[in-house]
Motif scaffolding. Sequence first.
Motif, PDB file in Angstrom:
ATOM      1  N   CYS A 154     -67.192  31.858 121.129  1.00 32.73           N
ATOM      2  CA  CYS A 154     -66.033  32.735 120.992  1.00 32.73           C
ATOM      3  C   CYS A 154     -65.890  33.576 122.259  1.00 32.73           C
ATOM      4  O   CYS A 154     -66.816  34.289 122.640  1.00 32.73           O
TER       5      CYS A 154
ATOM      6  N   ARG B 211     -61.413  37.621 120.287  1.00 31.07           N
ATOM      7  CA  ARG B 211     -60.927  37.794 118.916  1.00 31.07           C
ATOM      8  C   ARG B 211     -59.673  38.638 118.989  1.00 31.07           C
ATOM      9  O   ARG B 211     -59.622  39.614 119.726  1.00 31.07           O
ATOM     10  N   THR B 212     -58.669  38.236 118.235  1.00 28.77           N
ATOM     11  CA  THR B 212     -57.427  38.982 118.238  1.00 28.77           C
ATOM     12  C   THR B 212     -56.812  38.967 116.850  1.00 28.77           C
ATOM     13  O   THR B 212     -56.976  37.997 116.104  1.00 28.77           O
ATOM     14  N   PHE B 213     -56.140  40.041 116.502  1.00 23.75           N
ATOM     15  CA  PHE B 213     -55.413  40.101 115.236  1.00 23.75           C
ATOM     16  C   PHE B 213     -53.965  39.653 115.421  1.00 23.75           C
ATOM     17  O   PHE B 213     -53.242  39.522 114.450  1.00 23.75           O
TER      18      PHE B 213
ATOM     19  N   ASP C 172     -59.641  29.610 112.904  1.00 22.24           N
ATOM     20  CA  ASP C 172     -59.210  30.392 111.737  1.00 22.24           C
ATOM     21  C   ASP C 172     -57.699  30.552 111.690  1.00 22.24           C
ATOM     22  O   ASP C 172     -57.176  31.371 110.941  1.00 22.24           O
TER      23      ASP C 172
ATOM     24  N   LEU D  71     -58.570  40.679 108.072  1.00 17.84           N
ATOM     25  CA  LEU D  71     -59.690  41.588 108.314  1.00 17.84           C
ATOM     26  C   LEU D  71     -61.017  40.971 107.902  1.00 17.84           C
ATOM     27  O   LEU D  71     -62.041  41.197 108.540  1.00 17.84           O
TER      28      LEU D  71
ATOM     29  N   TYR E 238     -61.846  37.765 108.000  1.00 14.35           N
ATOM     30  CA  TYR E 238     -62.247  36.776 108.991  1.00 14.35           C
ATOM     31  C   TYR E 238     -62.381  37.355 110.393  1.00 14.35           C
ATOM     32  O   TYR E 238     -62.861  36.689 111.293  1.00 14.35           O
ATOM     33  N   GLY E 239     -61.942  38.558 110.591  1.00 11.31           N
ATOM     34  CA  GLY E 239     -62.038  39.173 111.911  1.00 11.31           C
ATOM     35  C   GLY E 239     -60.934  38.735 112.845  1.00 11.31           C
ATOM     36  O   GLY E 239     -61.081  38.790 114.057  1.00 11.31           O
ATOM     37  N   GLY E 240     -59.844  38.263 112.304  1.00 15.76           N
ATOM     38  CA  GLY E 240     -58.726  37.841 113.134  1.00 15.76           C
ATOM     39  C   GLY E 240     -58.863  36.391 113.558  1.00 15.76           C
ATOM     40  O   GLY E 240     -59.570  35.601 112.943  1.00 15.76           O
TER      41      GLY E 240
ATOM     42  N   ARG F  51     -59.985  33.575 116.346  1.00 13.66           N
ATOM     43  CA  ARG F  51     -61.008  33.423 117.379  1.00 13.66           C
ATOM     44  C   ARG F  51     -60.556  32.383 118.399  1.00 13.66           C
ATOM     45  O   ARG F  51     -60.153  31.287 118.027  1.00 13.66           O
TER      46      ARG F  51
END
Length: 97
Positions: A3, A6-8, A31, A43, A45-47, A49
């Motif tokens: 990775c 990471r971004t939303f 994802d 949230l 999944y953390g956004g 990848r």
Amino acid sequence: MRCVERTFEYMDGLVFVCLLRSRQIDAQLFDENIVRQNWFHILVYGGFRVMVPAHDLQAAGEVLVEFRSGVLRCDDDEMDRPTCPACHAQSGEFDHR
């Protein structure tokens, strides 16, 4: 795969993946389908990848620094009136060709 970002923001992830691919770095947006099916899970999944092969991690990190710093940003004039790839003119008029 590692990775690198990471971004939303879905579009930020896609733009960064395209930028990496333009530099011959095999990048994937992980994802993507899971998070887009249910936005409340973003949230969990953390956004999104952005993943690259382990051997390209350092090069992708350098591109990420350029991307975040704004070095790769297009000028506003270029965005309003794009340059023609054939004649390199910046005409805002309709070309019937």
